[in-house]
Design a protein around this motif. Structure first.
Motif, PDB file in Angstrom:
ATOM      1  N   ARG A 247       0.842  -1.184   0.000  1.00  0.00           N
ATOM      2  CA  ARG A 247       0.000   0.000   0.000  1.00  0.00           C
ATOM      3  C   ARG A 247       0.883   1.241   0.000  1.00  0.00           C
ATOM      4  NH1 ARG A 247      -2.025   3.181   4.096  1.00  0.00           N
ATOM      5  NH2 ARG A 247      -4.242   3.700   4.122  1.00  0.00           N
ATOM      6  N   ALA A 248       0.377   2.352  -0.554  1.00  0.00           N
ATOM      7  CA  ALA A 248       1.116   3.622  -0.465  1.00  0.00           C
ATOM      8  C   ALA A 248       1.393   3.924   1.001  1.00  0.00           C
ATOM      9  CB  ALA A 248       0.302   4.751  -1.096  1.00  0.00           C
ATOM     10  N   GLY A 249       2.624   4.364   1.281  1.00  0.00           N
ATOM     11  CA  GLY A 249       3.001   4.648   2.661  1.00  0.00           C
ATOM     12  C   GLY A 249       3.371   3.410   3.464  1.00  0.00           C
ATOM     13  N   PRO A 273       5.076   6.386  -4.139  1.00  0.00           N
ATOM     14  CA  PRO A 273       4.090   6.105  -3.082  1.00  0.00           C
ATOM     15  C   PRO A 273       4.675   6.123  -1.665  1.00  0.00           C
ATOM     16  CG  PRO A 273       4.699   4.067  -4.196  1.00  0.00           C
ATOM     17  CD  PRO A 273       5.472   5.171  -4.876  1.00  0.00           C
TER      18      PRO A 273
END
Lengths: 334, 334
Positions: A247-249, A273
């Motif tokens: 996931r982004a982050g 990201p």
């Protein structure tokens, strides 16, 4: 692969101990020299996971006694330097790895352990305990799986993907569960292994690989990917799946030894990201005291990764079986 | 590079605002299109750092009024989605960047700001405040430098290397100092810039590059390297210096936009020493409220990065001066 008589190990340094091996095992990473080492290179000790009984102690070792049952991390360390105090025993300047620099291997009747006081951890059970297989996983695979989850900062409620259904991947599942992960997606294709993964806490299993596998993880996570990806394989396709599934982050945490040096890390993979890449050889010594109680009281059963037991004479069969994926992880009883 | 008359921006979406630009500036990253964009591509808006006065508001924008002085992050975002709530505004699904998708640039008399309610932050000073340059750095360079230090988890007593003596690198020094770093080594060769870096908190300056620069950082840290390396350049040699300068178990935090995709991450670079790689485009919106008080009360003076001021007509000179390293960062007063 052969079994040879070797001279009995002795205390060479005042900080050494000699341990009679009670249980050892074969690691997925032992298969690398199994594939590449030529017979002509001559005899070489093998194995880095063992527990056993202290037989001899150098004069500078305190806190241990002859007759103690102990487990050893897969790398030795003084446990007092600034790196060890931070829990990074694999970077200890006085530390090192078994099977090199005159130090033997765990697939043996006995072994010399350097920096014994900092390395060995006394176990509060007897040689006949049924818990020995679980306790043996503290030498490497459980601590390595835990390192992956710990470095990814898995927290209650998090979503996690685990890439790889070997012993480390399965125990990364167990570790993520212990740290409170809510959704744990295990990417693996061997049904008997992924079933054990479900027992350890996997909520979903994705047998697909590559783009198809990434799409499945995205589908299971509302299109986002998971906050952590624990990569327990080490090959480039696994890295690429990790980049696709995170996931982004989020965090990609690697404990599979990379079989590549360069990999995508630019705007299109990690940077854009804000994905974090972490991990490395696990300082398992840092985790033993913490993981021990739940093994002792049966809350967790990491010893379930062993699905075959052999004698020392049969170790070559163990390598063959693991290499053919007929066995997940083989226990050695010398 | 030229200045053209463009139609006045208007509210297009109910979540838009139109802001009259009071201060703008030129970013190091503006130099990329300055080098690569062909005149034949036609006129394009430029710039993504600005503060100004709200002139018009869409009907769905609340919390802002006409006449408010506001600062805008370099990317817009709704500030309500799950990514924004986690402080990752650069991954907001309703967010985006200026100068694209029909949204203009900050080097202008006025600009349309999408997602105005989530994006713009009201400033408690007037248009004539002497603090405007410092407040303008919250739009990008200060927040980006802070992101580098924040993602590297800089803590009191830590050792930090900052690679790059541009505005972002210098404000990464300032941020590391704010977070309590004890030793801050600034790698940069421009004396006037590194002097400002010392003013911001650098304890050491290393003008050498490559292997020589790495050796200097190691020399300054007892051979270990620093716990954090904040990389504010984006070119491969800077990445390589980061790998060489980071301590085992440390963090490389990148905010310089990588001009490469593949880079060394294997056993010999990141994996073996358990080095973490992190960073990305800074979600500066997440940091504005936190960084604002110290700018307002003069505790920090990030506005010192501006060493030249131009009018809108003179913006082409500003690019030229920054490109030739004659100016560190140029303030634009339309």
């Amino acid at each position: 692969m052969r079994v040879e008589d070797a001279p009995d190990p002795v205390v060479e340094q005042p900080t050494d101990a000699v341990v009679r091996v009670v249980r050892a095992c074969v690691c997925g990473s032992d298969l690398h020299p199994y594939h590449t080492m030529a017979a002509a290179d001559g005899p070489a000790p093998m194995g880095h996971e063992f527990l056993g009984v202290v037989e001899e102690l150098g004069p500078e070792v305190s806190g241990l006694s002859r007759g103690d049952l102990v487990v050893s991390p897969f790398s030795y360390a003084d446990n007092t330097c600034e790196y060890c105090r931070e829990g990074l025993h694999t970077s200890c300047p006085r530390g090192g790895f078994f099977n090199s620099a005159g130090v033997g291997g765990g697939q043996a009747e006995a072994i010399r352990v350097p920096q014994a006081q900092g390395t060995l951890v006394k176990l509060p059970v007897g040689e006949d305990s049924e818990l020995l297989p679980g306790l043996l996983t503290l030498a490497d695979v459980y601590g390595t799986g835990y390192h992956a989850a710990h470095m990814a900062r898995v927290r209650p409620g998090h979503t996690v993907t685990v890439i790889g259904d070997g012993a480390v991947g399965l125990l990364a599942v167990l570790s993520a569960r212990q740290l409170g992960a809510e959704q744990i997606i295990l990417m693996g294709r061997h049904r008997n292994r992924t079933d054990l993964g479900r027992f350890f806490g996997a909520t979903d299993v994705v047998p697909e690989r590559g783009e198809e596998g990434i799409a499945k993880v995205r589908e299971l996570t509302g299109g986002h990917g998971t906050r952590a990806v624990l990569e327990a394989v080490g090959h480039m396709p696994a890295y690429e799946m990790a980049v696709g599934a995170v996931r982004a982050g989020g965090v990609i945490s690697r404990v599979g030894v990379p079989q590549y040096e360069a990999a995508p890390v630019g705007f299109g993979s990690l940077f854009g990201p804000n994905v974090t890449l972490t991990g490395g050889p696990a300082p398992v010594r840092a985790y033993i005291e913490q993981l021990l109680p739940a093994v002792l009281d049966g809350t967790v059963e990491p010893g379930r990764v062993f699905d075959r037991t052999v004698s020392l004479e049969e170790v070559p069969d163990a390598y063959r079986a693991m290499d053919r994926r007929e066995a997940l992880k083989v226990l050695v009883v010398p």
